[in-house]
Design an enzyme around this catalytic site. Structure first.
Site, PDB file in Angstrom:
ATOM      1  N   SER A 125       2.306  -6.374  -2.208  1.00  0.00           N
ATOM      2  CA  SER A 125       2.432  -5.743  -3.431  1.00  0.00           C
ATOM      3  C   SER A 125       1.120  -5.537  -3.994  1.00  0.00           C
ATOM      4  CB  SER A 125       3.496  -6.319  -4.269  1.00  0.00           C
ATOM      5  OG  SER A 125       4.721  -6.494  -3.755  1.00  0.00           O
ATOM      6  N   HIS A 175       0.126  -8.290  -8.740  1.00  0.00           N
ATOM      7  CA  HIS A 175       0.382  -7.068  -9.106  1.00  0.00           C
ATOM      8  C   HIS A 175      -0.525  -6.425 -10.076  1.00  0.00           C
ATOM      9  CE1 HIS A 175       4.827  -6.591  -8.015  1.00  0.00           C
ATOM     10  NE2 HIS A 175       4.230  -6.966  -7.053  1.00  0.00           N
TER      11      HIS A 175
END
Length: 201
Positions: A125, A175
């Site tokens: 991610s 993230h």
């Protein structure tokens, strides 16, 4: 722009770096499903802050190639499959892999420094958010020149950030760090000369 119309062979030839990353992540995930040895590979590459602090520094890289389940893999690889090709075409192979790897790396480094010692994590991610961040830099430079890009990528970034904070079992640090890393690298990659040459394609 982000609608893929190529057949398999066309996709592989046009986007070799994205194809390699897709195959690598999917292949490793399948390998981790093999009883016994798969679990050993997963544990060897797991991002574990305690073990990193004790010298297992490869765990700053390996987590971005591991996934905690099929849906986790599916979400990340779908994002890479859809958004990766356009960035590879615009930035070039070397710059694309630079964005991807550095965003994933700095996402994992940030996780090590921000999260507690017992924190563990896996997933691509951070690297995927780096791709989004690089597109954000492109939008910043082009401003109103490419309204289609702006209309698509900005909502994607906003929704992804919102889901980061409202979802469960999500590495928020990776993230956000990945997104910022991709944006900063994108600012250095995308200058007016590059944008003009892309517009002529």
């Amino acid at each position: 722009m982000f609608i893929r119309t190529e057949n398999f062979s066309q996709y592989v030839r046009a986007y070799p770096v994205v194809t390699f990353l897709l195959a690598l992540n999917i292949g490793i995930f399948i390998y981790t499903l093999i009883p016994g040895i798969g679990n050993q590979l997963f544990l060897f590459g797991l991002g574990d802050n305690f073990l990193i602090a004790n010298g297992e520094y490869w765990r700053l890289i390996t987590p971005m190639f591991l996934h905690g389940g099929f849906m986790h893999l599916l979400f990340n690889m779908f994002s890479l499959f859809v958004f990766g090709p356009e960035l590879e075409k615009i930035a070039g192979k070397a710059r694309f892999i630079t964005v991807y790897m550095l965003a994933g790396l700095f996402g994992d480094i940030a996780t090590y420094f921000v999260q507690p010692a017992a924190y563990t994590h896996v997933g691509a991610s951070g690297a995927i958010f780096g791709v989004f961040g690089a597109f954000g830099a492109l939008v910043y430079y082009t401003k109103h020149a490419f309204p289609q890009l702006r209309q698509v990528i900005l909502p994607i970034i906003v929704i992804s950030v919102v889901m980061t904070f409202v979802g469960t079992n999500i590495n928020v640090t990776a993230h956000i760090a990945g997104l910022l890393t991709g944006f900063l690298i994108g600012l250095s990659f995308f200058n007016p000369k590059n944008i003009v040459s892309w517009r002529k394609k």
